[in-house]
Write an enzyme that holds these catalytic residues in place. Structure first.
Site, PDB file in Angstrom:
ATOM      1  N   LEU A   1      50.467  20.330  -0.058  1.00 23.66           N
ATOM      2  CA  LEU A   1      49.148  19.392  -0.051  1.00 23.66           C
ATOM      3  C   LEU A   1      48.597  19.714  -1.478  1.00 23.66           C
ATOM      4  O   LEU A   1      48.669  21.110  -2.045  1.00 23.66           O
ATOM      5  CB  LEU A   1      47.888  20.035   0.928  1.00 23.66           C
ATOM      6  CG  LEU A   1      48.184  19.672   2.052  1.00 23.66           C
ATOM      7  CD1 LEU A   1      47.062  19.926   3.215  1.00 23.66           C
ATOM      8  CD2 LEU A   1      48.693  18.327   2.531  1.00 23.66           C
TER       9      LEU A   1
ATOM     10  N   HIS B   1      42.714  23.782   0.819  1.00 26.62           N
ATOM     11  CA  HIS B   1      41.722  24.547   0.259  1.00 26.62           C
ATOM     12  C   HIS B   1      40.960  25.002   1.428  1.00 26.62           C
ATOM     13  O   HIS B   1      40.204  26.241   1.343  1.00 26.62           O
ATOM     14  CB  HIS B   1      40.481  23.486  -0.558  1.00 26.62           C
ATOM     15  CG  HIS B   1      41.019  23.047  -1.893  1.00 26.62           C
ATOM     16  ND1 HIS B   1      41.402  21.807  -1.958  1.00 26.62           N
ATOM     17  CD2 HIS B   1      41.187  23.538  -2.954  1.00 26.62           C
ATOM     18  CE1 HIS B   1      41.743  21.570  -3.008  1.00 26.62           C
ATOM     19  NE2 HIS B   1      41.656  22.595  -3.699  1.00 26.62           N
TER      20      HIS B   1
END
Ligand code: PAF
Length: 292
Positions: free
Chosen positions: A191, A40
């Site tokens: 991830l 992110h």
């Protein structure tokens, strides 16, 4: 490092963006469900890079109930707001928009939603009915609330990215959709907020998804069947891993290519956790191989 403004309502969001809009500045949106990790952070960084200093980067944090199936545990989804704020501050986000469910869905479950197209043709849609309707509906609502010029999404959820691009094109939305590359652990594991559900044993097995992609890339000169076979064999050989799909498609996921640029996508259950991953590849003999 300045802490971003936190807006909980549309009114607060509008107020936070008044100055930027009045000065003719641009707005970038990074939609998330929180539990922010380095993947992110790279999306926020990408948004910041695309914006001038006086433009605004908004990160939305909203765990969208509409995209969870009855079997998927909405309450178990990780919520780490304070740590998320630090990630946003570290990457130079200006505003964190974190509305409650009643702000996003003030009339309860919406009657009008975005149709993601035939679910039987969707990879994730087949196993997660209603998922993309929920994703596209909330993304359309976030676009309506934030009114961004650009929106950044990770290639990690590649089918989601293609569906959002298609929604923007088909519904003539005035937003530029930017895809950002997947961030991986040193051993190759992509991830994902879902990695938090893996126990140490599952974590070891989960790396087989990225190994399956590497095997697919190595087999790409021999064509799509070889890619699928190599990927499937890698997953099936891993104890504790149950492959769901290994697919090769055109980059927009609408066709089945024999040669040239393509996307390989995999999904597998690692214990109780379902993981997905994907990579770009080029099918057919490489120029060097042909020249030889
Ligand atoms: O990718 C996600 O985190 C979500 O699906 C999104 C795009 C924020 C919509 O809820």
């Amino acid at each position: 490092m300045t802490a971003p403004l936190v807006a909980r309502t549309r009114g607060e969001l509008e107020k936070a963006l008044t100055g930027v809009r009045a000065a003719g500045g641009r707005v970038a949106l990074v939609p998330t469900m929180g539990a922010l990790h380095d993947g992110h952070a790279s999306l926020v960084r990408r948004a910041r890079e695309r914006m001038a200093a006086d433009d605004a980067v908004v990160v939305s944090i909203f765990v969208n109930p509409l995209q969870f199936g009855p079997e998927e545990d909405l309450d178990r989804y990780p919520r780490t707001f304070d740590a998320d704020l630090e990630v946003c501050a570290g990457e130079g986000a200006d505003v964190v928009f974190a509305p409650g469910v009643e702000e996003v869905y003030p009339h309860g479950e919406p009657e009008v939603t975005v149709d993601p197209g035939p679910e039987r043709r969707s990879l994730e849609g087949r196993t997660r009915p209603g998922h993309f309707r929920g994703v596209l509906t909330v993304v359309a609502k976030l676009f309506g609330m934030v009114r961004p010029d650009i929106a950044v999404f990770g290639e990690k959820d590649y089918e989601q990215l293609t569906k959002i691009r298609r929604m923007v094109a088909d519904l003539s939305m005035a937003v530029e959709v930017v895809g950002a590359p997947t961030v991986r652990e040193a051993d190759g594991l992509a991830l994902s907020s879902r990695n938090a559900y893996l126990d140490p044993e599952g974590r070891k097995h989960a790396v087989s998804l990225s190994r399956a992609l590497q095997a697919g890339v190595a087999a790409a000169p021999r064509g799509p069947d070889a890619v699928v076979g190599a990927g499937w064999a890698e997953l099936a050989a891993e104890p504790g891993v149950e492959p769901d799909y290994v697919v090769v498609a055109t980059p927009d996921l609408t066709g089945t290519p024999e040669a040239g640029e393509a996307r390989m996508l995999v999904a597998a259950r690692v214990g109780a956790t379902r993981l997905i991953d994907n990579t770009a590849l080029v099918l057919g003999p490489s120029p060097e191989a042909t020249a030889r």
